[in-house]
Design a protein around this motif. Structure first.
Motif, short mmCIF file in Angstrom:
data_model
loop_
_atom_site.label_atom_id
_atom_site.label_comp_id
_atom_site.label_asym_id
_atom_site.label_seq_id
_atom_site.Cartn_x
_atom_site.Cartn_y
_atom_site.Cartn_z
N LEU A 91 0.85 -1.19 0.00
CA LEU A 91 0.00 0.00 0.00
C LEU A 91 0.88 1.23 0.00
CD1 LEU A 91 -2.78 1.47 0.41
CD2 LEU A 91 -2.41 1.17 2.88
N THR A 92 0.64 2.14 -0.93
CA THR A 92 1.43 3.37 -0.97
C THR A 92 0.59 4.52 -1.48
OG1 THR A 92 3.62 4.23 -1.58
CG2 THR A 92 2.37 3.10 -3.32
N GLY A 93 1.15 5.71 -1.35
CA GLY A 93 0.48 6.92 -1.80
C GLY A 93 1.26 8.12 -1.30
N GLY A 94 1.09 9.24 -1.96
CA GLY A 94 1.79 10.45 -1.55
C GLY A 94 1.28 10.98 -0.23
N ILE A 95 2.06 11.86 0.38
CA ILE A 95 1.64 12.49 1.62
C ILE A 95 0.30 13.18 1.42
CG2 ILE A 95 2.93 14.62 1.05
CD1 ILE A 95 3.50 14.91 4.06
N GLY A 96 -0.62 12.98 2.37
CA GLY A 96 -1.92 13.62 2.28
C GLY A 96 -2.90 12.95 1.33
N SER A 97 -2.55 11.78 0.83
CA SER A 97 -3.44 11.10 -0.12
C SER A 97 -4.59 10.37 0.57
CB SER A 97 -2.64 10.09 -0.96
OG SER A 97 -2.11 9.06 -0.13
N GLY A 98 -4.43 10.07 1.85
CA GLY A 98 -5.43 9.27 2.56
C GLY A 98 -5.01 7.83 2.73
N LYS A 99 -3.74 7.55 2.51
CA LYS A 99 -3.22 6.18 2.59
C LYS A 99 -3.45 5.56 3.97
CE LYS A 99 1.21 5.95 2.74
NZ LYS A 99 1.30 5.66 4.19
N SER A 100 -3.23 6.34 5.02
CA SER A 100 -3.41 5.79 6.38
C SER A 100 -4.86 5.44 6.65
CB SER A 100 -2.89 6.79 7.42
OG SER A 100 -1.50 6.98 7.29
N THR A 101 -5.77 6.23 6.11
CA THR A 101 -7.19 5.91 6.26
C THR A 101 -7.53 4.61 5.56
OG1 THR A 101 -7.74 8.26 6.40
CG2 THR A 101 -9.54 6.74 5.85
N VAL A 102 -7.00 4.43 4.36
CA VAL A 102 -7.23 3.19 3.62
C VAL A 102 -6.62 2.00 4.38
CG1 VAL A 102 -6.66 1.93 1.50
CG2 VAL A 102 -7.47 4.30 1.38
N ALA A 103 -5.45 2.20 4.96
CA ALA A 103 -4.83 1.13 5.75
C ALA A 103 -5.75 0.70 6.88
CB ALA A 103 -3.49 1.60 6.31
N VAL B 44 5.56 -8.27 -2.76
CA VAL B 44 4.11 -8.27 -2.60
C VAL B 44 3.42 -8.88 -3.82
CG1 VAL B 44 4.18 -6.28 -1.06
CG2 VAL B 44 3.86 -5.92 -3.52
N ASP B 45 2.18 -9.34 -3.60
CA ASP B 45 1.38 -9.91 -4.68
C ASP B 45 0.65 -8.83 -5.48
OD1 ASP B 45 1.96 -12.59 -3.79
OD2 ASP B 45 0.50 -12.28 -2.19
N ARG B 46 0.25 -7.77 -4.80
CA ARG B 46 -0.47 -6.67 -5.43
C ARG B 46 0.01 -5.34 -4.84
NH1 ARG B 46 -1.86 -10.52 -7.87
NH2 ARG B 46 -3.93 -11.14 -8.60
N VAL B 47 -0.07 -4.30 -5.65
CA VAL B 47 0.25 -2.94 -5.20
C VAL B 47 -1.01 -2.09 -5.31
CG1 VAL B 47 1.56 -0.83 -5.67
CG2 VAL B 47 2.69 -3.06 -5.81
N LEU B 48 -1.38 -1.47 -4.19
CA LEU B 48 -2.52 -0.57 -4.15
C LEU B 48 -2.01 0.85 -3.91
CD1 LEU B 48 -5.52 0.21 -3.93
CD2 LEU B 48 -5.45 -0.53 -1.53
N ASP C 216 -1.46 -2.09 -9.18
CA ASP C 216 -2.45 -3.05 -9.67
C ASP C 216 -3.85 -2.49 -9.51
OD1 ASP C 216 -0.77 -5.47 -10.32
OD2 ASP C 216 -0.17 -5.15 -8.25
N ALA C 217 -4.01 -1.56 -8.59
CA ALA C 217 -5.28 -0.86 -8.40
C ALA C 217 -4.98 0.52 -7.83
CB ALA C 217 -6.21 -1.63 -7.46
N VAL C 218 -5.81 1.49 -8.24
CA VAL C 218 -5.66 2.87 -7.76
C VAL C 218 -6.99 3.32 -7.16
CG1 VAL C 218 -5.23 5.27 -8.41
CG2 VAL C 218 -3.93 3.45 -9.51
N ILE C 219 -6.93 3.87 -5.96
CA ILE C 219 -8.08 4.53 -5.36
C ILE C 219 -7.83 6.03 -5.48
CG2 ILE C 219 -9.35 5.00 -3.24
CD1 ILE C 219 -8.81 2.14 -2.37
N PHE C 220 -8.65 6.72 -6.27
CA PHE C 220 -8.49 8.16 -6.46
C PHE C 220 -9.29 8.86 -5.38
CE2 PHE C 220 -9.46 12.15 -8.99
CZ PHE C 220 -8.21 12.70 -8.79
N ASN C 221 -8.62 9.16 -4.29
CA ASN C 221 -9.26 9.69 -3.08
C ASN C 221 -9.23 11.21 -3.10
OD1 ASN C 221 -10.40 9.75 -0.50
ND2 ASN C 221 -8.39 9.72 0.49
#
Length: 202
Positions: A7-19, A126-130, A172-177
């Protein structure tokens, strides 16, 4: 079967919420940023090496790492950034492996890695990258609101991270938050969990 999700994303993307939403679905979270903070707090295993590498100027009053001072140094000096990484990355890697192993073979483990794309090594792990994505304007607005940083400080962090296009290309998947409500974000995460992981956790 999907048992390891990066799981990754830029600062302020909402990555921690998704986690957190993935944990609610049943994932075991290994948070590399939290590990980095823990080893660089007062008494942390990284502190002697950090003091040896950078001196007392990066030591906070409580004996832990002064993250603001360290941030200023590495933003201004690429060699300092490499020295910091040479201290932290092996220790973070060891603890990451320990936590993943402790989760057990049947667990779906989510590795929260802010610099997953930049490191180049996670694709084989990892098997998938989100990727959790948002525009830079939204990233800036969120971080300023939650942390009190100046917009310039946020921009400096964004500049140190991989461009959005590279993160999206690695996904492998993108959540546009960008403008999702929490309920909408939860629905998106639940759908992805069902697609990737539910079959492995029955």
């Amino acid at each position: 079967m999907v048992r390891r999700i990066g799981l990754t994303g830029g600062i302020g993307s909402g990555k921690s919420t998704v986690a957190g939403l993935l944990v609610a679905q049943g994932a075991v979270l290994v948070d590399t940023d939290a590990i980095a903070r823990s080893i660089a707090q007062a008494g942390g295993i990284a502190m002697p090496a950090l003091e040896a590498a950078f001196g007392r100027s990066v030591i906070a009053a409580d004996g832990g790492l002064d993250r603001a001072a360290m941030r200023q140094i590495v933003f201004a000096d690429a060699d300092a950034k490499r020295r910091l990484e040479s201290v932290l990355h092996p220790l973070i890697g060891t603890e990451t492996q320990r936590q993943a192993a402790a989760a057990g073979e049947d667990a779906v483990v989510v590795f929260d890695v802010p610099l997953l794309v930049e490191s180049g090594r996670w694709r084989a792990i990892v098997d998938r990258v989100l990727v959790v994505d948002a525009t830079e304007a939204t990233q800036r607005k969120r971080v300023v609101a939650r942390s009190g940083w100046t917009p310039e400080a946020v921009d400096a962090v964004i500049a140190q991270q991989a461009p959005r296009r590279l993160r999206r290309a690695a996904a492998d998947a993108v959540i546009f938050n960008e403008s999702m409500t929490l309920a909408e974000l939860e629905t998106e995460v639940r759908g992805l969990w069902k697609q990737w992981a539910a079959a492995t956790t029955r």
